[in-house]
Design a protein around this motif. Structure first.
Motif, PDB file in Angstrom:
ATOM      1  N   ILE A   1       2.304  -0.312 -10.404  1.00 48.57           N
ATOM      2  CA  ILE A   1       1.778   0.947 -10.580  1.00 48.57           C
ATOM      3  C   ILE A   1       2.042   1.616 -11.180  1.00 48.57           C
ATOM      4  N   LYS A   2       2.338   1.063 -13.072  1.00 46.65           N
ATOM      5  CA  LYS A   2       2.838   1.935 -14.414  1.00 46.65           C
ATOM      6  C   LYS A   2       1.492   2.915 -14.633  1.00 46.65           C
ATOM      7  N   GLU A   3       0.613   2.276 -13.891  1.00 44.03           N
ATOM      8  CA  GLU A   3      -0.991   2.924 -14.513  1.00 44.03           C
ATOM      9  C   GLU A   3      -1.504   4.091 -13.094  1.00 44.03           C
ATOM     10  N   ALA A   4      -0.460   4.145 -12.247  1.00 42.71           N
ATOM     11  CA  ALA A   4      -0.175   5.911 -11.364  1.00 42.71           C
ATOM     12  C   ALA A   4      -0.220   6.500 -12.190  1.00 42.71           C
ATOM     13  N   ARG A   5      -0.996   7.605 -12.457  1.00 43.22           N
ATOM     14  CA  ARG A   5      -0.754   8.714 -12.996  1.00 43.22           C
ATOM     15  C   ARG A   5       0.462   9.892 -12.813  1.00 43.22           C
ATOM     16  N   GLY A   6       1.206   9.365 -11.022  1.00 43.03           N
ATOM     17  CA  GLY A   6       1.976  10.420 -10.616  1.00 43.03           C
ATOM     18  C   GLY A   6       3.405   9.602 -10.966  1.00 43.03           C
ATOM     19  N   VAL A   7       3.593   8.877 -11.957  1.00 42.41           N
ATOM     20  CA  VAL A   7       4.813   7.842 -11.344  1.00 42.41           C
ATOM     21  C   VAL A   7       5.143   8.712 -12.887  1.00 42.41           C
TER      22      VAL A   7
ATOM     23  N   GLN B   1      13.492  13.265 -10.023  1.00 45.12           N
ATOM     24  CA  GLN B   1      13.015  13.776  -8.543  1.00 45.12           C
ATOM     25  C   GLN B   1      13.632  15.246  -8.882  1.00 45.12           C
ATOM     26  N   ILE B   2      15.038  15.047  -9.098  1.00 42.78           N
ATOM     27  CA  ILE B   2      15.233  16.947  -9.373  1.00 42.78           C
ATOM     28  C   ILE B   2      14.988  17.875 -10.369  1.00 42.78           C
ATOM     29  N   LYS B   3      14.263  17.452 -11.120  1.00 39.27           N
ATOM     30  CA  LYS B   3      13.562  17.977 -12.137  1.00 39.27           C
ATOM     31  C   LYS B   3      11.659  18.135 -11.433  1.00 39.27           C
ATOM     32  N   GLY B   4      12.053  17.753 -10.484  1.00 40.23           N
ATOM     33  CA  GLY B   4      10.317  17.704 -10.056  1.00 40.23           C
ATOM     34  C   GLY B   4       9.215  17.134 -10.499  1.00 40.23           C
ATOM     35  N   LEU B   5       9.933  15.711 -11.752  1.00 41.60           N
ATOM     36  CA  LEU B   5       8.300  15.818 -12.455  1.00 41.60           C
ATOM     37  C   LEU B   5       8.043  14.586 -11.607  1.00 41.60           C
ATOM     38  N   GLY B   6       7.635  13.781 -10.705  1.00 35.94           N
ATOM     39  CA  GLY B   6       7.484  12.574  -9.737  1.00 35.94           C
ATOM     40  C   GLY B   6       7.723  11.838  -8.829  1.00 35.94           C
ATOM     41  N   PHE B   7       7.466  11.318  -9.009  1.00 39.80           N
ATOM     42  CA  PHE B   7       7.953   9.515  -8.223  1.00 39.80           C
ATOM     43  C   PHE B   7       8.875   8.887  -9.708  1.00 39.80           C
ATOM     44  N   GLY B   8       9.791   8.335  -9.515  1.00 37.90           N
ATOM     45  CA  GLY B   8      10.778   7.046 -10.156  1.00 37.90           C
ATOM     46  C   GLY B   8      11.235   6.161  -8.990  1.00 37.90           C
TER      47      GLY B   8
ATOM     48  N   ALA C   1       3.278   5.883  -5.547  1.00 42.83           N
ATOM     49  CA  ALA C   1       3.882   6.211  -6.842  1.00 42.83           C
ATOM     50  C   ALA C   1       2.338   7.085  -7.461  1.00 42.83           C
ATOM     51  N   ASN C   2       0.974   7.011  -6.945  1.00 40.27           N
ATOM     52  CA  ASN C   2      -0.270   7.194  -7.439  1.00 40.27           C
ATOM     53  C   ASN C   2       0.022   9.446  -6.854  1.00 40.27           C
ATOM     54  N   ARG C   3       0.421   9.331  -6.035  1.00 37.92           N
ATOM     55  CA  ARG C   3       0.387  10.561  -5.175  1.00 37.92           C
ATOM     56  C   ARG C   3       1.640  11.162  -6.109  1.00 37.92           C
ATOM     57  N   GLY C   4       1.724  10.583  -6.619  1.00 37.01           N
ATOM     58  CA  GLY C   4       3.569  11.988  -7.481  1.00 37.01           C
ATOM     59  C   GLY C   4       4.218  12.660  -6.694  1.00 37.01           C
ATOM     60  N   GLU C   5       4.357  11.287  -5.230  1.00 35.61           N
ATOM     61  CA  GLU C   5       5.630  11.656  -4.163  1.00 35.61           C
ATOM     62  C   GLU C   5       7.062  11.890  -5.066  1.00 35.61           C
ATOM     63  N   LYS C   6       8.014  13.102  -4.942  1.00 35.57           N
ATOM     64  CA  LYS C   6       9.151  13.232  -5.985  1.00 35.57           C
ATOM     65  C   LYS C   6      10.488  12.892  -5.072  1.00 35.57           C
ATOM     66  N   ILE C   7      10.164  11.855  -5.242  1.00 40.45           N
ATOM     67  CA  ILE C   7      11.288  10.566  -4.419  1.00 40.45           C
ATOM     68  C   ILE C   7      11.503   9.694  -5.039  1.00 40.45           C
ATOM     69  N   THR C   8      12.901   8.607  -4.653  1.00 40.94           N
ATOM     70  CA  THR C   8      12.901   7.377  -5.929  1.00 40.94           C
ATOM     71  C   THR C   8      13.127   6.667  -4.741  1.00 40.94           C
TER      72      THR C   8
ATOM     73  N   ALA D   1       0.896  -1.262  -0.070  1.00 39.07           N
ATOM     74  CA  ALA D   1       0.260  -0.279  -0.300  1.00 39.07           C
ATOM     75  C   ALA D   1       1.375   1.037   0.294  1.00 39.07           C
ATOM     76  N   GLU D   2       1.892   1.484   0.833  1.00 42.74           N
ATOM     77  CA  GLU D   2       2.517   2.616   0.733  1.00 42.74           C
ATOM     78  C   GLU D   2       3.389   2.313  -0.701  1.00 42.74           C
ATOM     79  N   ILE D   3       3.995   1.533  -0.959  1.00 42.52           N
ATOM     80  CA  ILE D   3       4.640   1.859  -3.023  1.00 42.52           C
ATOM     81  C   ILE D   3       3.469   2.215  -3.233  1.00 42.52           C
ATOM     82  N   ILE D   4       2.297   2.239  -3.713  1.00 47.38           N
ATOM     83  CA  ILE D   4       0.964   2.080  -4.233  1.00 47.38           C
ATOM     84  C   ILE D   4       0.669   3.889  -4.369  1.00 47.38           C
ATOM     85  N   HIS D   5       0.979   3.831  -3.206  1.00 41.14           N
ATOM     86  CA  HIS D   5       0.460   5.622  -2.767  1.00 41.14           C
ATOM     87  C   HIS D   5       1.271   6.094  -3.037  1.00 41.14           C
TER      88      HIS D   5
END
Length: 251
Positions: free
Chosen positions: A166-172, A200-207, A111-118, A105-109
């Motif tokens: 998680i590839k379908e998550a829009r925050g990825v 992450q550096i470019k602020g695009l989302g979750f990687g 990714a879905n939130r587009g957390e800017k982490i790697t 659940a942690e990783i899916i959400h």
């Protein structure tokens, strides 16, 4: 005579020797992450988050700020750090027994939130630290200490394909699956890890990069055979590839 240094240990690794089992590819992956951090020039602004599992002592090996999270909770800890200090670069280093089980659940959400982490996701299809139990990514028919006759779809379900989920998550912003059992694959994995950090550096989302890895100790085979087993059995189940790339060609 003057000498020129052309290869050296990454500054983002400490001097401590790895404590991983012989033939385990955690060491290769650690080095690739460290090389990328060095090349991006972000070592003094990077935080590593490693939860329970074989990578629990990663803080001893990465020469960055680091912490240990509860089992499966690395994405939540990383999220808090990144939101509190968006000027820093935060990455999680997680195995399949952590990320794909109690941490699903942690990783899916995240990714879905587009957390800017790697996230570096090491998939060796088994619980390594605790003695070779079945993981969500264990292959059908694969023998483990909790599936001594082999994993059965009827009793144990099917191998979980986290990247495909998680590839379908829009925050990825970047998502790839690689392996490190050949020199060519090591090079490709480093490029993927770099893109996951650039997202992450470019602020695009979750990687995230899922790296297929070996566990000779718990697979019960020698290190060379483990590299071959990975190629013959894991790759057909977990096809390699880039699933999401919003970073583009920039390296």
């Amino acid at each position: 005579m003057a000498f020129e240094v052309i290869l050296k240990k990454p500054e983002s690794l400490t001097q401590k020797e790895f404590t991983y089992c012989p033939g385990c590819t955690h060491g290769i992956i650690h080095r690739l992450v460290a090389e990328v951090i060095d090349e991006l020039g972000i070592r003094e602004k990077t935080i590593a988050v490693a939860p329970i599992g074989c990578s629990v002592f990663a803080y001893q090996f990465f020469n960055t700020d680091a912490t240990v999270a509860a089992h499966g909770r690395a994405p939540a800890v990383a999220t808090g750090m990144k939101r509190a200090r968006p000027d820093l670069y935060v990455f999680t280093y997680q195995g399949d027994g952590d990320l794909a089980a109690i941490g699903t659940a942690e990783i899916i959400h995240a990714a879905n939130r587009g957390e800017k982490i790697t996230t570096i996701f090491v998939n060796n299809a088994i619980y390594g630290m605790t003695g070779g139990q079945m993981a969500p990514t264990t292959l059908l028919g694969m023998k483990t200490t909790t599936t001594p006759y082999g994993r059965s779809a009827e009793n144990d379900g099917y191998p979980l394909h986290v990247a495909e989920v998680i590839k379908e998550a829009r925050g990825v912003a970047f998502l790839a699956r690689t392996k490190v059992n050949t020199p060519q694959d090591v090079v490709k994995t480093k490029k993927a890890i770099k893109k996951a950090f650039l997202a992450q550096i470019k602020g695009l989302g979750f990687g995230m990069v899922e790296v297929l890895s070996t566990c000779p100790t718990n697979w019960g085979i020698d290190p060379v055979s483990a590299l071959k087993w990975l190629e013959e059995h894991m790759v057909p189940e977990y096809p390699l590839g880039v699933f999401v790339d919003k970073v583009g060609d920039e390296q």
